[in-house]
Motif scaffolding. Structure first.
Motif, short mmCIF file in Angstrom:
data_model
loop_
_atom_site.label_atom_id
_atom_site.label_comp_id
_atom_site.label_asym_id
_atom_site.label_seq_id
_atom_site.Cartn_x
_atom_site.Cartn_y
_atom_site.Cartn_z
N GLY A 101 0.79 -1.21 0.00
CA GLY A 101 0.00 0.00 0.00
C GLY A 101 0.83 1.27 0.00
N LEU A 102 2.15 1.14 -0.17
CA LEU A 102 3.02 2.31 -0.19
C LEU A 102 2.76 3.14 -1.44
CD1 LEU A 102 6.38 0.62 0.87
CD2 LEU A 102 4.94 2.08 2.30
N SER A 103 2.97 4.46 -1.32
CA SER A 103 2.82 5.31 -2.49
C SER A 103 3.91 4.98 -3.50
CB SER A 103 2.92 6.79 -2.09
OG SER A 103 4.26 7.15 -1.84
N VAL A 104 3.66 5.33 -4.75
CA VAL A 104 4.58 4.97 -5.81
C VAL A 104 5.93 5.65 -5.60
CG1 VAL A 104 3.83 6.85 -7.32
CG2 VAL A 104 4.81 4.80 -8.33
N PHE A 105 5.95 6.83 -4.99
CA PHE A 105 7.21 7.53 -4.80
C PHE A 105 8.03 6.91 -3.67
CE2 PHE A 105 4.37 10.54 -6.87
CZ PHE A 105 5.12 10.85 -7.99
N VAL A 106 7.38 6.33 -2.68
CA VAL A 106 8.10 5.57 -1.67
C VAL A 106 8.70 4.31 -2.29
CG1 VAL A 106 7.89 4.30 0.50
CG2 VAL A 106 6.72 6.48 0.22
N VAL A 107 7.94 3.64 -3.14
CA VAL A 107 8.43 2.45 -3.82
C VAL A 107 9.63 2.80 -4.69
CG1 VAL A 107 7.85 0.67 -5.52
CG2 VAL A 107 6.20 1.29 -3.74
N LEU A 108 9.60 3.95 -5.33
CA LEU A 108 10.74 4.36 -6.15
C LEU A 108 11.97 4.62 -5.29
CD1 LEU A 108 9.01 6.69 -8.75
CD2 LEU A 108 10.23 4.57 -9.24
N ARG A 109 11.79 5.08 -4.07
CA ARG A 109 12.93 5.24 -3.17
C ARG A 109 13.51 3.88 -2.79
NH1 ARG A 109 9.62 9.67 -1.86
NH2 ARG A 109 10.78 11.65 -1.70
N VAL A 110 12.64 2.91 -2.57
CA VAL A 110 13.12 1.54 -2.31
C VAL A 110 13.90 1.03 -3.52
CG1 VAL A 110 12.40 -0.83 -1.86
CG2 VAL A 110 11.24 1.06 -0.70
N ALA A 111 13.37 1.30 -4.72
CA ALA A 111 14.07 0.89 -5.94
C ALA A 111 15.44 1.55 -6.03
CB ALA A 111 13.22 1.26 -7.16
N ALA A 112 15.52 2.82 -5.64
CA ALA A 112 16.80 3.54 -5.68
C ALA A 112 17.81 2.90 -4.73
CB ALA A 112 16.58 5.00 -5.33
N LEU A 113 17.38 2.55 -3.53
CA LEU A 113 18.29 1.91 -2.57
C LEU A 113 18.78 0.57 -3.10
CD1 LEU A 113 16.44 2.69 0.78
CD2 LEU A 113 18.61 3.67 0.01
N ALA A 114 17.87 -0.22 -3.67
CA ALA A 114 18.26 -1.53 -4.20
C ALA A 114 19.20 -1.37 -5.38
CB ALA A 114 17.01 -2.31 -4.61
N GLY A 115 18.89 -0.45 -6.28
CA GLY A 115 19.76 -0.25 -7.44
C GLY A 115 21.13 0.24 -7.05
N LEU A 116 21.19 1.17 -6.10
CA LEU A 116 22.49 1.70 -5.67
C LEU A 116 23.31 0.62 -4.98
CD1 LEU A 116 24.21 4.25 -5.55
CD2 LEU A 116 23.12 4.80 -3.36
N ALA A 117 22.66 -0.22 -4.17
CA ALA A 117 23.37 -1.31 -3.50
C ALA A 117 23.95 -2.28 -4.51
CB ALA A 117 22.43 -2.03 -2.54
N LEU A 118 23.17 -2.63 -5.53
CA LEU A 118 23.68 -3.54 -6.55
C LEU A 118 24.82 -2.92 -7.35
CD1 LEU A 118 20.53 -5.34 -8.03
CD2 LEU A 118 22.56 -6.42 -7.05
N LEU A 119 24.71 -1.62 -7.61
CA LEU A 119 25.76 -0.95 -8.37
C LEU A 119 27.07 -0.92 -7.59
CD1 LEU A 119 26.57 0.65 -10.89
CD2 LEU A 119 25.76 2.72 -9.74
N VAL A 120 27.01 -0.55 -6.31
CA VAL A 120 28.21 -0.47 -5.49
C VAL A 120 28.87 -1.85 -5.35
CG1 VAL A 120 29.07 -0.01 -3.16
CG2 VAL A 120 27.47 1.59 -4.24
N THR A 121 28.08 -2.86 -5.02
CA THR A 121 28.66 -4.20 -4.85
C THR A 121 29.12 -4.78 -6.18
OG1 THR A 121 26.42 -5.14 -4.98
CG2 THR A 121 27.30 -4.68 -2.78
N GLY A 122 28.42 -4.44 -7.27
CA GLY A 122 28.83 -4.93 -8.58
C GLY A 122 30.16 -4.36 -9.02
N VAL A 123 30.33 -3.04 -8.82
CA VAL A 123 31.61 -2.42 -9.16
C VAL A 123 32.73 -3.04 -8.32
CG1 VAL A 123 32.94 -0.27 -9.02
CG2 VAL A 123 30.61 -0.25 -9.95
N TRP A 124 32.49 -3.23 -7.04
CA TRP A 124 33.51 -3.83 -6.17
C TRP A 124 33.90 -5.22 -6.66
CZ3 TRP A 124 34.42 -8.02 -3.11
CH2 TRP A 124 35.44 -7.91 -2.16
N ARG A 125 32.92 -6.05 -6.98
CA ARG A 125 33.21 -7.43 -7.39
C ARG A 125 33.95 -7.46 -8.73
NH1 ARG A 125 29.01 -11.00 -8.51
NH2 ARG A 125 30.54 -12.67 -8.28
N TYR A 126 33.52 -6.61 -9.68
CA TYR A 126 34.17 -6.65 -10.99
C TYR A 126 35.60 -6.13 -10.92
CZ TYR A 126 35.11 -5.81 -15.92
OH TYR A 126 35.67 -5.80 -17.17
N VAL A 127 35.81 -5.04 -10.19
CA VAL A 127 37.16 -4.50 -10.08
C VAL A 127 38.08 -5.49 -9.39
CG1 VAL A 127 38.54 -2.65 -9.03
CG2 VAL A 127 36.36 -2.11 -10.15
#
Length: 507
Positions: A101-127
């Motif tokens: 029941g969260l608003s769409v903009f709260v869900v987008l913030r959750v998406a941002a946290l998940a995307g940023l976490a994957l990006l940071v860990t992905g860069v670390w693993r590839y490097v």
């Protein structure tokens, strides 16, 4: 073996002074601190979630999936057609919105946290597959976001800091994070014996990236191809590579929400939109030339260096797009920039003479400082423009204003007649527009809808024709400026910023 002998050296030295950090660990402290500062800045940006670009499109997509998983229809207009925005990631976010029941903009913030976490860990693993130096991941992260140019570019799939701040909630950030993880996984699979499950998993991950963000999927594909070519895998391994690729293609073909392979026929307006990627080229990317010089050093040592091959493939696709007029191929530009930026970072911690590494460190530090200054306006997304010094405010790109002021009146699924930027924002609140605010390849009557909107807003159009357009598209509301003519079919109900007015359509 006794517990004392089995204990790590740190435990055996209890009661003594802690061992001093090694020289590489000391040198890693500064870049790690700088990378942590940028990460903290992005987390503050997520709290504010500045609105720009495609945010309204992604919000609208989540709203449609919140209301219907099986038949969401077009995200922007009231039409039962497929859309490439219905990806596995958006399905997950739509499910989260529906269940919580969260608003769409709260869900987008959750998406941002998940995307940023994957990006940071992905860069670390590839490097880590390219260098074991403690400072390498942090230097790579700094180079990826700062080693661009002095002219800002904001585009999904582009990792410059200003663009990342505005697109952090987009599927492109999640797809980029998955791409770095895919390259890391693929690199390790090519170096060590692995079973069929690993290669099938790599194929499924490749398909997931392509479905989540098609342009980033192209970048991921070029990076994966460069990794394979650089590894020179033996002939028996090619069967596993083929199996993983076949599974990925099968998953793309089976995806039920849209025909993935129909995207290859897209063109026209899509090419016009992407022409801008080839303008102000030097100003936008000149700092990455340091990475091109670093790639030259790597190429001299190894003609099949993975970063060199990655850069060559990305540059080739972008150049072909410019020559042939397929400007959308410019979205593969990160496939040339990412390896150059990583090469510049790795040159500082690579092998060779210490004097050479020092020179590279000084050059990289200077380039990063210039890049950070050019993008310093991004701080405004976290603290607000009013708190920025004038010298930083000059580099601040103001985000868009929302359309919250129409929500007390406009209900989910109702059609709003609007144009230009409002057409990109209004669908985020659940309403439809007559014409889509973004190019919509799967909408067969897109041009007819755009012509209807243009005709409606032409002041010389007769009222009877306007009423016919409103009836044809079941329009309930109109967003327009102050009207000098008194049209009895339109009743003003609310006023917004810059003189905008919401009119109710009188039956």
């Amino acid at each position: 073996m006794s517990p004392l002998r089995a204990a790590p050296s740190e435990a055996r030295s209890a009661g003594r002074a802690a061992p001093r950090p090694s020289a590489p660990a000391k040198r890693a402290a500064a870049p790690r601190a700088a990378a942590a500062l940028i990460l903290a800045l992005l987390l503050l940006v997520i709290v504010r979630l500045p609105w720009a670009g495609d945010l309204g499109m992604h919000a609208a997509t989540i709203e449609r999936l919140r209301h219907s998983f099986l038949h969401p229809g077009d995200p922007l207009v009231d039409a039962d057609v497929p859309s490439p925005y219905y990806s596995p990631w958006m399905l997950l976010l739509g499910g989260l919105a529906r269940l919580s029941g969260l608003s769409v903009f709260v869900v987008l913030r959750v998406a941002a946290l998940a995307g940023l976490a994957l990006l940071v860990t992905g860069v670390w693993r590839y490097v880590r597959t390219l260098s074991r130096h403690p400072a390498a991941p942090a230097l790579a992260a700094l180079s990826l976001v700062l080693l661009w140019g002095t002219e800002l570019i904001n585009w999904s799939g582009f990792l410059c800091l200003n663009s990342l701040a505005l697109t952090v909630s987009y599927p492109s950030v999640l797809a980029l994070g998955l791409a770095f993880h895919h390259w890391a996984w693929l690199s390790r699979a090519l170096r060590t014996p692995t079973g069929w499950g690993t290669w099938l998993g790599l194929g499924a991950l490749w398909a997931l990236i392509l479905l989540c963000h098609q342009f980033t999927g192209v970048v991921a594909t070029l990076g994966g191809l460069a990794t394979v070519l650089a590894a020179r895998p033996p002939r028996p391994l090619w069967h596993k590579l083929a199996a993983g690729t076949a599974l990925g293609l099968l998953l793309l073909w089976l995806w039920p929400y849209y025909d993935f392979f129909a995207l290859f026929r897209a063109g026209g307006e899509l090419e016009d939109v992407h022409r801008a990627l080839y303008t102000e080229f030097i100003g936008r990317y000149w700092l990455a030339l340091l990475g091109v010089a670093a790639l030259d050093r790597r190429w001299r040592r190894d003609r099949l260096d993975p970063l060199v091959l990655f850069f060559a493939l990305g540059a080739l696709v972008c150049a072909a797009g410019f020559v042939t007029g397929h400007y959308s191929w410019g979205r593969a530009l990160p496939a040339a920039l990412i390896p150059a930026q990583l090469a510049a970072a790795l040159a500082v911690v690579g092998s060779g003479r210490r004097a050479a590494r020092v020179r590279w460190a000084c050059a990289l530090a200077a380039a990063l400082a210039v890049g950070a200054w050019a993008q310093a306006g991004v701080v405004g997304y976290a603290v607000g423009r009013d708190r920025l010094p004038d010298v930083l405010a000059a580099n601040y790109t103001a985000p868009w204003a929302g359309y919250y002021w129409i929500t007390p009146y406009v209900k989910y699924g109702e059609v709003v007649m609007t144009r230009d930027f409002p057409a990109r924002l209004v669908p985020a609140y659940g309403a439809y527009t007559v014409a889509p605010g973004y190019p919509d390849f799967f909408l067969p009557d897109e041009s007819r809808r755009e012509a209807a909107v243009q005709r409606f807003y032409t002041r010389s159009t007769p009222r009877s024709v306007r009423r016919d357009i409103l009836r044809a598209y079941r329009v309930r509301w109109v967003v327009d400026g102050p009207r000098t003519d008194r049209d009895p079919a339109l009743r003003p109900v609310a006023r917004g910023p810059a003189g905008q007015t919401l009119y109710a359509v009188v039956p």
